[in-house]
Design an enzyme around this catalytic site. Structure first.
Site, PDB file in Angstrom:
ATOM      1  N   SER A 158       0.453 -11.226 -27.576  1.00  0.00           N
ATOM      2  CA  SER A 158       1.084 -11.981 -26.427  1.00  0.00           C
ATOM      3  C   SER A 158       1.877 -13.009 -26.944  1.00  0.00           C
ATOM      4  CB  SER A 158      -0.168 -12.320 -25.636  1.00  0.00           C
ATOM      5  OG  SER A 158       0.269 -12.809 -24.498  1.00  0.00           O
ATOM      6  N   ASP A 254       0.128  -4.098 -17.997  1.00  0.00           N
ATOM      7  CA  ASP A 254       0.529  -5.321 -18.516  1.00  0.00           C
ATOM      8  C   ASP A 254       1.669  -5.887 -17.786  1.00  0.00           C
ATOM      9  OD1 ASP A 254       0.950  -7.572 -19.836  1.00  0.00           O
ATOM     10  OD2 ASP A 254       0.691  -6.681 -21.914  1.00  0.00           O
ATOM     11  N   HIS A 284      -3.354  -5.990 -20.575  1.00  0.00           N
ATOM     12  CA  HIS A 284      -3.409  -7.141 -21.506  1.00  0.00           C
ATOM     13  C   HIS A 284      -4.486  -7.619 -21.841  1.00  0.00           C
ATOM     14  CE1 HIS A 284      -0.547 -10.244 -22.895  1.00  0.00           C
ATOM     15  NE2 HIS A 284      -1.386 -11.062 -22.799  1.00  0.00           N
TER      16      HIS A 284
END
Length: 312
Positions: A158, A254, A284
């Protein structure tokens, strides 16, 4: 289709009334993230070596943690410098401790996790500065630490994937950085404009929402002018050639899915070796949720295998 285990987790969070990240001040969001991780992460594997370290940086000392499945007496190890996820606002050494242990155990590489400064206390580009400084320090101190600086990778999930992509770009163009041999980009954020189709189709209902992404963006970046700075949005760098081989992992549900896809595509078009693997049924954050999702183990093993191959 959404994985049934992901649906169970989403429904359980709603049933328990877990407040969305974007409705909380940063300190409360950080604590919730730590607590949530304790419920979704498997038991951390024991390793021969886990050592807390400190590196100097332009904004002060940077906490690091080194993980290895063998001792320095057994020979120098290739090393992954790992930047944790959390939207540049939440996350720390502890939230990603299990993942770093898993990667060290399964890959045979050492892992050095970087506890970079968080926003809004330390806004862009403080996180970038810390990650670059930590990576330089790991390379410079490699001999003392039992590491092989000629086999150094960067990686993250991320926000950490964003920082790993940025570090790879920066290292290509600056002689004061070590050569990076591989980049591990797990559902990376690559475009702060947040305008890809997946931000709409996956923007609500799958834990990470468009509102939470806006919360992270607004805490991290001082103003919208930084959206197009490549140190915040590596996808927007005009030249993505001559970069290290990459593994890019995305999740089908996501908001960041398309940012990872587009980045992998541009890497390949620029002549780099880039592999994209999409876990189509996942949400995610799944890479740290091995207690909740069966597919997490597969993803972690994939990352470890690619690290081992790239740094052999």
């Amino acid at each position: 289709m959404l994985h049934p285990q992901a649906r169970v987790l989403i429904d359980l969070m709603a049933e328990r009334g877990i407040a969305p990240i974007h409705t909380q001040p940063p300190e409360a969001a950080r604590q919730q993230y730590r607590e949530r991780g304790a419920l979704t992460q498997p038991e951390p594997p024991a390793l021969a070596r886990v050592e807390d370290l400190s590196a100097p940086g332009p904004h002060g000392p940077i906490a690091l943690r080194l993980y290895a499945a063998s001792t320095p007496q057994q020979g120098r190890l290739p090393v992954l410098v790992y930047y944790h996820g959390g939207g540049w606002v939440i996350g720390d050494l502890q939230t990603h401790d299990t993942l770093c242990r898993q990667l060290a155990q399964a890959s045979g590489c050492a892992v050095v996790a970087v506890d970079y400064r968080l926003a809004p206390e330390h806004r862009f580009p403080a996180a970038v500065d810390d990650c670059l400084a930590a990576t330089r320090w790991v390379a410079a101190e490699a001999g003392r630490l039992g590491l092989d600086a000629s086999r150094l990778a960067v990686g993250g999930d991320s926000a950490g994937g964003n920082l790993a992509a940025v570090a790879s770009l920066y290292a290509r163009d600056h002689a004061d950085m070590p050569r990076i041999a591989f980049q591990l980009l797990i559902y990376p954020a690559t475009d702060q404009r947040r305008g890809t189709p997946s931000h709409e189709t996956n923007g609500d209902g799958y834990v990470l929402t468009r509102d939470t992404m806006t919360y992270f963006h607004d805490h991290y970046l001082i103003d919208d002018r930084h959206d197009t700075d490549w140190r915040a949005s590596p996808l927007l760098h005009e030249d993505l050639a001559r970069l290290p081989p990459a593994l890019v992992i995305t999740a089908g549900y996501d908001p960041l899915r398309d940012e990872g896809l587009y980045y992998a595509q541009r890497l390949t078009e620029a002549g780099n070796r880039a592999t994209l693997v999409s876990f189509e049924r996942m949400i995610h954050g799944f890479i740290t949720m091995g207690k909740a999702f069966d597919e997490t183990e597969t993803a972690v093993q994939l990352c470890a295998n690619e690290l081992r191959r790239a740094l052999a």
